[in-house]
Design a protein around this motif. Sequence first.
Motif, PDB file in Angstrom:
ATOM      1  N   TRP A 154      -0.670   6.513  -2.646  1.00 25.39           N
ATOM      2  CA  TRP A 154      -1.117   6.846  -1.304  1.00 25.39           C
ATOM      3  C   TRP A 154      -2.289   6.002  -0.868  1.00 25.39           C
ATOM      4  O   TRP A 154      -2.961   5.376  -1.674  1.00 25.39           O
ATOM      5  N   LYS A 155      -2.452   5.982   0.440  1.00 25.82           N
ATOM      6  CA  LYS A 155      -3.511   5.187   1.058  1.00 25.82           C
ATOM      7  C   LYS A 155      -4.093   6.013   2.191  1.00 25.82           C
ATOM      8  O   LYS A 155      -3.357   6.635   2.966  1.00 25.82           O
ATOM      9  N   ASN A 156      -5.404   6.019   2.290  1.00 25.50           N
ATOM     10  CA  ASN A 156      -6.087   6.763   3.350  1.00 25.50           C
ATOM     11  C   ASN A 156      -6.954   5.814   4.158  1.00 25.50           C
ATOM     12  O   ASN A 156      -7.751   5.072   3.603  1.00 25.50           O
ATOM     13  N   VAL A 157      -6.755   5.836   5.463  1.00 26.42           N
ATOM     14  CA  VAL A 157      -7.636   5.138   6.392  1.00 26.42           C
ATOM     15  C   VAL A 157      -7.995   6.143   7.482  1.00 26.42           C
ATOM     16  O   VAL A 157      -7.119   6.615   8.220  1.00 26.42           O
ATOM     17  N   TYR A 158      -9.257   6.507   7.522  1.00 32.54           N
ATOM     18  CA  TYR A 158      -9.815   7.480   8.446  1.00 32.54           C
ATOM     19  C   TYR A 158      -8.983   8.761   8.461  1.00 32.54           C
ATOM     20  O   TYR A 158      -9.053   9.542   7.528  1.00 32.54           O
ATOM     21  N   ARG A 159      -8.202   9.010   9.487  1.00 30.56           N
ATOM     22  CA  ARG A 159      -7.474  10.284   9.610  1.00 30.56           C
ATOM     23  C   ARG A 159      -6.011  10.186   9.200  1.00 30.56           C
ATOM     24  O   ARG A 159      -5.246  11.123   9.340  1.00 30.56           O
ATOM     25  N   THR A 160      -5.605   9.033   8.678  1.00 36.10           N
ATOM     26  CA  THR A 160      -4.210   8.791   8.322  1.00 36.10           C
ATOM     27  C   THR A 160      -4.058   8.684   6.809  1.00 36.10           C
ATOM     28  O   THR A 160      -4.838   8.005   6.148  1.00 36.10           O
ATOM     29  N   VAL A 161      -3.028   9.360   6.291  1.00 33.02           N
ATOM     30  CA  VAL A 161      -2.703   9.273   4.865  1.00 33.02           C
ATOM     31  C   VAL A 161      -1.245   8.832   4.757  1.00 33.02           C
ATOM     32  O   VAL A 161      -0.346   9.527   5.226  1.00 33.02           O
ATOM     33  N   GLU A 162      -1.025   7.664   4.165  1.00 34.37           N
ATOM     34  CA  GLU A 162       0.317   7.160   3.922  1.00 34.37           C
ATOM     35  C   GLU A 162       0.689   7.492   2.478  1.00 34.37           C
ATOM     36  O   GLU A 162      -0.065   7.181   1.551  1.00 34.37           O
ATOM     37  N   VAL A 163       1.852   8.118   2.295  1.00 26.69           N
ATOM     38  CA  VAL A 163       2.268   8.574   0.964  1.00 26.69           C
ATOM     39  C   VAL A 163       3.619   7.960   0.615  1.00 26.69           C
ATOM     40  O   VAL A 163       4.530   7.915   1.447  1.00 26.69           O
ATOM     41  N   ARG A 164       3.735   7.531  -0.632  1.00 32.86           N
ATOM     42  CA  ARG A 164       5.017   7.066  -1.184  1.00 32.86           C
ATOM     43  C   ARG A 164       5.213   7.791  -2.511  1.00 32.86           C
ATOM     44  O   ARG A 164       4.311   7.802  -3.355  1.00 32.86           O
ATOM     45  N   LEU A 165       6.380   8.386  -2.668  1.00 35.16           N
ATOM     46  CA  LEU A 165       6.700   9.118  -3.894  1.00 35.16           C
ATOM     47  C   LEU A 165       7.899   8.480  -4.585  1.00 35.16           C
ATOM     48  O   LEU A 165       8.936   8.235  -3.961  1.00 35.16           O
ATOM     49  N   THR A 166       7.763   8.227  -5.863  1.00 32.90           N
ATOM     50  CA  THR A 166       8.834   7.727  -6.701  1.00 32.90           C
ATOM     51  C   THR A 166       8.487   8.074  -8.141  1.00 32.90           C
ATOM     52  O   THR A 166       7.323   8.356  -8.448  1.00 32.90           O
TER      53      THR A 166
END
Length: 101
Positions: free
Chosen positions: A62-74
């Motif tokens: 995952w990656k967090n920039v301010y109010r956004t969290v991008e998630v990748r699951l594998t």
Amino acid sequence: MPRQKLDSTAISEKLGAVPAWDIDAGETALSQTFKFADFSEAFGFMSRAALVAEKLDHHPEWKNVYRTVEVRLTTHDAGGLTGLDFDLATAMDRIASSTGV
């Protein structure tokens, strides 16, 4: 204990429970971008999700920039998606909805 990679049929069945998540073309990963009101909410989501991930012994990319969290699951050791990915996606959806996302 080895984690069992899911076949296309099982993946299709499980996708119904996590409709907001995208699946990559090779059926190897789920992804979603969560947007929160502010950094504090995003960080709170990540903290709560981290506790679930630790209990499952299954950790997101995952990656967090301010109010956004991008998630990748594998599941790397299985070479694709397992039930753990869907369990964590479901938990993350539940956590996000409790914050009003």
